[in-house]
Design a protein around this motif. Structure first.
Motif, short mmCIF file in Angstrom:
data_model
loop_
_atom_site.label_atom_id
_atom_site.label_comp_id
_atom_site.label_asym_id
_atom_site.label_seq_id
_atom_site.Cartn_x
_atom_site.Cartn_y
_atom_site.Cartn_z
N ALA A 97 0.88 -0.94 -0.05
CA ALA A 97 -0.06 0.43 0.33
C ALA A 97 0.57 1.35 -0.02
O ALA A 97 -0.37 2.57 -0.51
CB ALA A 97 -0.75 0.09 1.70
N PHE A 98 2.52 1.26 0.39
CA PHE A 98 2.82 2.38 0.93
C PHE A 98 3.06 2.88 -0.67
O PHE A 98 3.07 4.11 -0.51
CB PHE A 98 4.11 1.60 0.95
N PRO A 99 3.05 2.32 -1.52
CA PRO A 99 3.35 3.38 -3.09
C PRO A 99 2.38 4.51 -3.18
O PRO A 99 2.02 5.39 -3.61
CB PRO A 99 4.13 2.66 -4.22
N VAL A 100 0.89 4.04 -3.81
CA VAL A 100 -0.60 4.24 -2.85
C VAL A 100 -0.14 5.66 -2.01
O VAL A 100 -0.88 6.67 -2.15
CB VAL A 100 -1.64 3.63 -3.34
N SER A 101 -0.20 5.42 -1.09
CA SER A 101 0.03 5.89 0.72
C SER A 101 0.79 7.34 0.03
O SER A 101 0.59 8.57 0.32
CB SER A 101 -0.13 5.70 1.69
N TYR A 102 2.19 7.11 -0.27
CA TYR A 102 2.84 7.73 -0.92
C TYR A 102 2.45 8.88 -1.86
O TYR A 102 2.81 10.45 -1.17
CB TYR A 102 4.13 7.88 -1.28
N GLU A 103 2.55 8.73 -2.92
CA GLU A 103 1.41 9.92 -3.57
C GLU A 103 0.14 10.67 -3.64
O GLU A 103 0.27 11.69 -3.44
CB GLU A 103 1.26 8.98 -4.91
N LEU A 104 -0.87 10.11 -2.87
CA LEU A 104 -2.16 10.86 -2.31
C LEU A 104 -0.88 11.73 -0.87
O LEU A 104 -2.15 12.52 -0.57
CB LEU A 104 -3.22 9.41 -1.00
N THR A 105 -0.22 11.58 -0.75
CA THR A 105 0.83 11.79 1.07
C THR A 105 0.90 13.44 0.03
O THR A 105 0.49 14.39 0.85
CB THR A 105 1.80 11.88 1.59
N ILE A 106 1.45 13.06 -1.06
CA ILE A 106 2.17 14.85 -1.58
C ILE A 106 1.25 15.31 -2.53
O ILE A 106 1.36 16.24 -1.95
CB ILE A 106 3.55 13.96 -2.89
N LEU A 107 0.33 14.63 -3.19
CA LEU A 107 -1.03 15.25 -3.90
C LEU A 107 -1.45 16.10 -2.44
O LEU A 107 -2.14 17.03 -2.84
CB LEU A 107 -1.76 14.01 -4.81
N PHE A 108 -2.59 15.12 -1.37
CA PHE A 108 -2.49 15.83 -0.57
C PHE A 108 -2.03 17.42 0.47
O PHE A 108 -3.21 18.19 0.76
CB PHE A 108 -3.72 15.16 0.89
N THR A 109 -0.94 17.41 0.49
CA THR A 109 -0.50 18.18 1.00
C THR A 109 -0.04 19.20 0.37
O THR A 109 -0.11 20.22 1.01
CB THR A 109 1.03 18.04 1.44
N ALA A 110 -0.38 18.74 -1.45
CA ALA A 110 0.30 20.50 -1.04
C ALA A 110 -1.34 21.35 -2.31
O ALA A 110 -1.09 22.27 -2.05
CB ALA A 110 1.11 19.63 -3.57
N PHE A 111 -2.30 20.16 -2.73
CA PHE A 111 -3.80 21.05 -2.46
C PHE A 111 -4.00 21.42 -1.16
O PHE A 111 -4.34 23.07 -0.87
CB PHE A 111 -4.58 19.95 -2.81
N ALA A 112 -3.70 20.62 0.28
CA ALA A 112 -3.87 21.44 1.92
C ALA A 112 -3.09 22.98 1.38
O ALA A 112 -3.35 23.65 2.14
CB ALA A 112 -3.34 20.94 2.78
N THR A 113 -1.67 22.36 0.97
CA THR A 113 -1.07 23.92 1.16
C THR A 113 -1.62 25.32 0.27
O THR A 113 -1.64 26.27 1.52
CB THR A 113 0.52 23.91 0.68
N ILE A 114 -1.90 24.84 -0.81
CA ILE A 114 -2.47 26.30 -1.28
C ILE A 114 -3.04 26.42 -0.88
O ILE A 114 -3.83 28.00 -0.75
CB ILE A 114 -2.26 25.34 -2.71
N ILE A 115 -4.81 25.73 -0.65
CA ILE A 115 -6.08 26.35 0.01
C ILE A 115 -5.64 26.32 0.97
O ILE A 115 -5.89 27.93 1.72
CB ILE A 115 -6.86 25.04 -0.54
N GLY A 116 -4.87 25.97 1.95
CA GLY A 116 -4.34 26.68 3.49
C GLY A 116 -3.68 28.17 3.22
O GLY A 116 -4.29 29.41 4.19
N MET A 117 -3.46 28.90 2.15
CA MET A 117 -2.46 29.80 2.55
C MET A 117 -3.65 30.67 1.46
O MET A 117 -3.36 32.05 2.42
CB MET A 117 -1.25 29.74 1.46
N PHE A 118 -4.09 30.30 0.50
CA PHE A 118 -5.25 31.21 -0.11
C PHE A 118 -6.22 31.90 0.99
O PHE A 118 -6.39 32.71 1.17
CB PHE A 118 -5.90 30.74 -0.76
N VAL A 119 -6.89 31.08 1.64
CA VAL A 119 -7.93 30.67 2.87
C VAL A 119 -7.17 31.93 3.80
O VAL A 119 -7.13 32.78 4.14
CB VAL A 119 -8.94 29.70 3.80
N LEU A 120 -6.20 31.14 4.52
CA LEU A 120 -5.73 32.47 5.37
C LEU A 120 -4.77 33.84 4.31
O LEU A 120 -4.86 34.93 5.58
CB LEU A 120 -4.10 31.77 6.34
#
Length: 177
Positions: A97-120
């Motif tokens: 399960a690690f490869p899928v989890s690793y890729e989703l970790t990177i994807l969700f982190t990027a989205f959270a960072t961009i959305i968090g920056m815009f909102v804050l």
């Protein structure tokens, strides 16, 4: 009927002058104010009394959510939705399960960072009263600016102007709202 101004803006010639002025504005107790600089000024956040950004915490939450989503997806598909034992392989293994989890970790982190920056940061902001005045052009080229908003609880046009003059501000002007 005159409209209340947005605030006062003062010009400073050097980064050091702005830095020390920011410390004095912070010490005077103002909360709704900002510095505009043509280049990064090391330590200005501390001089303004700003704390650390909350964006890294939002990024961490996004990464944890991505990792959990990846592991849960593989567990659910392999052990719950379609359990199939082939050659003694377990129904779930974190190693697979690690490869899928690793890729989703990177994807969700990027989205959270961009959305968090815009909102804050309150973005997108298509208009700001400071942009009405021509002094902003100098603040983007070779001058340093401090803007104190009229919405600040300590704002008083006369006292605030006197403070900006005492700390070395020049060309102090009222900004239209």
């Amino acid at each position: 009927m005159s409209e209340q101004p947005y605030g006062l803006i003062a010009t400073f010639d050097t980064a050091a002058g702005l830095y020390h002025a920011a410390e004095q504005v912070r010490d005077a107790g103002y909360k709704n104010w900002d510095c505009i600089t043509p280049c990064p000024v090391h330590g200005l956040d501390g001089a303004m009394g700003l704390g650390r950004s909350r964006v890294p915490r939002i990024s961490l939450c996004g990464g944890l959510l991505g990792f959990t989503t990846g592991m849960s997806l593989i567990y659910w598909s392999g052990a719950v939705n379609y359990p199939l034992i082939v050659g003694g392989k377990p129904l779930f293994s974190p190693m697979f399960a690690f490869p899928v989890s690793y890729e989703l970790t990177i994807l969700f982190t990027a989205f959270a960072t961009i959305i968090g920056m815009f909102v804050l940061n309150g973005l997108p902001r298509h208009y700001h009263p400071v942009l009405k005045d021509d002094v902003i052009l100098r603040g983007l080229d070779d001058k340093f600016l401090i803007v104190i908003e009229a919405g600040d609880p300590r704002f008083d046009a006369i006292h605030t102007r006197a403070l900006l003059e005492n700390i070395g501000g020049t060309g102090i002007k009222e900004l239209e709202a």
